[in-house]
Design an enzyme around this catalytic site. Structure first.
Site, mmCIF file in Angstrom:
data_model
loop_
_atom_site.group_PDB
_atom_site.id
_atom_site.type_symbol
_atom_site.label_atom_id
_atom_site.label_comp_id
_atom_site.label_asym_id
_atom_site.label_seq_id
_atom_site.Cartn_x
_atom_site.Cartn_y
_atom_site.Cartn_z
ATOM 1 N N LYS A 194 1.056 -1.130 -0.106
ATOM 2 C CA LYS A 194 -0.002 0.048 0.205
ATOM 3 C C LYS A 194 0.963 1.384 -0.023
ATOM 4 O O LYS A 194 1.803 1.542 0.963
ATOM 5 C CB LYS A 194 -0.956 -0.166 1.035
ATOM 6 C CG LYS A 194 -1.810 1.319 1.430
ATOM 7 C CD LYS A 194 -2.883 1.290 2.535
ATOM 8 C CE LYS A 194 -3.443 2.501 2.558
ATOM 9 N NZ LYS A 194 -4.438 2.210 3.702
ATOM 10 N N ARG A 206 -10.816 10.043 2.047
ATOM 11 C CA ARG A 206 -10.526 10.921 3.206
ATOM 12 C C ARG A 206 -11.765 11.641 3.434
ATOM 13 O O ARG A 206 -12.206 12.007 4.682
ATOM 14 C CB ARG A 206 -9.237 11.494 3.189
ATOM 15 C CG ARG A 206 -8.166 10.272 3.573
ATOM 16 C CD ARG A 206 -6.788 10.885 3.458
ATOM 17 N NE ARG A 206 -5.499 9.689 3.227
ATOM 18 C CZ ARG A 206 -4.379 9.940 3.018
ATOM 19 N NH1 ARG A 206 -3.926 11.324 3.048
ATOM 20 N NH2 ARG A 206 -3.671 9.054 2.997
ATOM 21 N N LYS A 237 1.306 10.203 5.481
ATOM 22 C CA LYS A 237 1.509 8.765 6.057
ATOM 23 C C LYS A 237 2.819 8.245 5.358
ATOM 24 O O LYS A 237 2.826 6.764 5.614
ATOM 25 C CB LYS A 237 0.232 8.095 5.634
ATOM 26 C CG LYS A 237 -1.118 8.453 6.147
ATOM 27 C CD LYS A 237 -2.369 7.662 5.830
ATOM 28 C CE LYS A 237 -3.713 8.310 6.784
ATOM 29 N NZ LYS A 237 -4.588 7.227 6.658
ATOM 30 N N GLU A 256 7.360 -6.721 0.947
ATOM 31 C CA GLU A 256 6.200 -6.629 1.847
ATOM 32 C C GLU A 256 5.381 -7.786 1.686
ATOM 33 O O GLU A 256 4.520 -8.434 2.543
ATOM 34 C CB GLU A 256 5.409 -5.321 1.549
ATOM 35 C CG GLU A 256 6.188 -4.090 2.047
ATOM 36 C CD GLU A 256 5.865 -3.754 3.426
ATOM 37 O OE1 GLU A 256 5.062 -4.765 4.201
ATOM 38 O OE2 GLU A 256 6.145 -2.747 4.149
ATOM 39 N N LYS A 279 -2.201 -1.442 -3.708
ATOM 40 C CA LYS A 279 -3.016 -0.344 -3.937
ATOM 41 C C LYS A 279 -2.302 1.057 -3.862
ATOM 42 O O LYS A 279 -1.154 0.992 -3.051
ATOM 43 C CB LYS A 279 -3.846 -0.235 -2.390
ATOM 44 C CG LYS A 279 -4.829 0.687 -2.111
ATOM 45 C CD LYS A 279 -5.450 0.608 -0.655
ATOM 46 C CE LYS A 279 -6.323 2.129 -0.407
ATOM 47 N NZ LYS A 279 -6.529 1.908 1.086
ATOM 48 N N SER A 284 -10.417 5.651 -4.414
ATOM 49 C CA SER A 284 -11.293 6.496 -4.597
ATOM 50 C C SER A 284 -10.935 7.688 -5.965
ATOM 51 O O SER A 284 -11.707 8.127 -6.618
ATOM 52 C CB SER A 284 -11.581 7.374 -3.323
ATOM 53 O OG SER A 284 -10.411 7.993 -2.829
ATOM 54 N N TYR A 323 -15.161 0.973 -6.277
ATOM 55 C CA TYR A 323 -16.561 1.670 -6.319
ATOM 56 C C TYR A 323 -17.597 1.688 -7.392
ATOM 57 O O TYR A 323 -18.532 1.987 -7.245
ATOM 58 C CB TYR A 323 -16.333 3.243 -5.888
ATOM 59 C CG TYR A 323 -15.345 3.342 -4.730
ATOM 60 C CD1 TYR A 323 -15.904 3.150 -3.535
ATOM 61 C CD2 TYR A 323 -13.983 3.606 -4.968
ATOM 62 C CE1 TYR A 323 -15.014 3.468 -2.096
ATOM 63 C CE2 TYR A 323 -13.063 3.604 -3.694
ATOM 64 C CZ TYR A 323 -13.690 3.592 -2.600
ATOM 65 O OH TYR A 323 -12.843 3.594 -1.657
HETATM 66 C C1 PBG Z 1 -6.833 3.978 5.575
HETATM 67 C C2 PBG Z 1 -7.428 3.433 4.268
HETATM 68 C C3 PBG Z 1 -7.485 4.257 3.093
HETATM 69 C C4 PBG Z 1 -7.918 3.856 1.915
HETATM 70 C C5 PBG Z 1 -8.427 2.495 2.556
HETATM 71 N N1 PBG Z 1 -8.110 2.444 4.072
HETATM 72 C C6 PBG Z 1 -6.628 5.807 2.955
HETATM 73 C C7 PBG Z 1 -5.597 6.092 3.774
HETATM 74 O O1 PBG Z 1 -4.530 5.405 3.615
HETATM 75 O O2 PBG Z 1 -5.412 7.244 4.022
HETATM 76 C C8 PBG Z 1 -8.042 4.661 0.637
HETATM 77 C C9 PBG Z 1 -9.185 4.001 -0.183
HETATM 78 C C10 PBG Z 1 -9.405 4.849 -1.218
HETATM 79 O O3 PBG Z 1 -8.695 5.779 -1.497
HETATM 80 O O4 PBG Z 1 -10.513 4.266 -2.009
HETATM 81 N N2 PBG Z 1 -6.758 2.753 6.582
#
Ligand code: PBG
Length: 340
Positions: free
Chosen positions: A208, A218, A231, A247, A262, A288, A327
């Site tokens: 990720k 968010r 992050k 990983e 991701k 997203s 989505y």
């Molecule tokens: C955080 C989390 C995130 C997403 C899924 N779980 C965002 C982040 O790491 O800030 C993102 C999913 C998306 O953007 O559709 N635990």
């Protein structure tokens, strides 16, 4: 055609290979098609919110709404009707319930637990995947607990383990840690087994990346405004590829049943390498921001949204993904059902 100039015979190409032959008609293209998208490949991420009969739009994600638990059950019914195998739940936690330690994550009556119970009771045949990370619950928006500016690893894992047990007790089928703390998969596996949840699967967000494409998510869970800093001390550097393999190897060694890459489209190379190297169940998250880009362009008339959606989903299959969190899941499933 008859009046068109013809090539003199001595200029004809005499080709051995004419790849266009296999593309000459729809039946021929279907016959040689290498990859196919089906509804079995789709996981539908859903945002849940407090209340009754509530559906609130997410401004940056057209056609996506936050759903109260009863409406999440309605969505689950739609998923069942469309043969979508699983839902992934993400909560919009009331700001008053957020604190530095994300303690609402451990509440057996929190939104995700209630939604899980309601969906599994109504539709036991659908898979429910719950997100393990503290960001929907913390006042600072990070996935773990903090000391000063540092996100503490081992202390966070201890809480994530409790969060996983809380979700498993509510009936979650798959625990999906998205927090990127080190060592959490082994710790969660041991705790699940210790409580007899031997069949609860772990889908690890293994590779990720610290990505700008999470912005609309968010918004959806209400962490954008509160997030302190970024992050990058726990999510991966977008410049890295070999590190993703380490990983994934680590998470598989620790007992992950499935791994995830991701974001999605910008990281198809990672999906390809992961599937090629480990031959494990591999999932992509079309996040997203990717959804928002396609929807925004479609709404402006700049591209054909449905075609772009289907092409992007097929691209994940071609890269080697076994499934896609998207989505678009209900829309894509509807098109697949119609045979488009
Ligand atoms: C955080 C989390 C995130 C997403 C899924 N779980 C965002 C982040 O790491 O800030 C993102 C999913 C998306 O953007 O559709 N635990």
């Amino acid at each position: 055609m008859t009046d068109a100039p013809r090539l003199p015979l001595d200029l004809s190409l005499n080709l051995t290979h004419r790849p266009r032959r296999n593309r000459k008609a729809d039946w021929a293209r279907r016959l040689v098609r290498e990859n196919v998208l089906t509804t079995n490949d789709l996981i539908w991420p859903i945002f849940v919110v407090e209340g009754e009969n509530v559906r609130t739009p997410v401004a940056s994600m057209p056609d996506v709404e936050r759903l109260s638990v009863d409406q999440a059950v309605v969505a689950a019914q739609r998923a069942v009707e469309l043969s979508i195998p699983a839902l992934a739940l993400f909560p919009f936690t009331d700001p008053s319930l957020r604190d530095p330690n994300g303690s609402e994550a451990l509440n057996p009556e929190n939104l995700v637990c209630r939604a899980t119970r309601a969906i599994k009771q109504a539709f036991p045949q659908i898979g429910v995947i719950t997100d393990v990370a503290l960001d929907p619950y913390t006042s600072h928006g990070h996935d773990g607990v903090m000391e000063g500016e540092t996100i503490l690893n081992d202390e966070s894992v201890a809480i994530l383990v409790e969060q996983s047990l809380n979700q498993a007790r509510a009936g979650a089928d798959v625990i999906a840690p998205s927090d990127m703390m080190d060592g959490r998969v082994a710790a969660i596996r041991a705790a699940l087994d210790g409580e007899g949840f031997l069949d609860v699967q772990i889908m690890a967000y293994a590779a990720k990346y610290a990505s700008a494409f999470y912005g609309p998510f968010r918004d959806a869970i209400g962490t954008k405004a509160v997030l302190v800093g970024d992050k990058r001390t726990y999510q991966m550097d977008p410049a890295n590829s070999d590190e993703a393999l380490r990983e994934v190897a680590d998470d598989l060694d620790q007992g992950a049943d499935m791994v995830m890459v991701k974001p999605g489209l910008p990281y198809l190379d990672i999906i390809y390498r992961v599937k090629d190297r480990f031959a494990a169940p591999t999932f992509a998250y079309q996040v997203s921001g990717e959804y928002a880009m396609i929807m925004a362009a479609a709404r402006n008339g700049w591209l054909d949204g449905e075609k772009a959606m289907m092409e992007s989903l097929l691209a994940f299959k071609r890269a080697g993904a076994d499934g896609i969190l998207t989505y678009f899941a209900p829309k894509a499933a509807e098109m697949l059902k119609k045979g488009v």
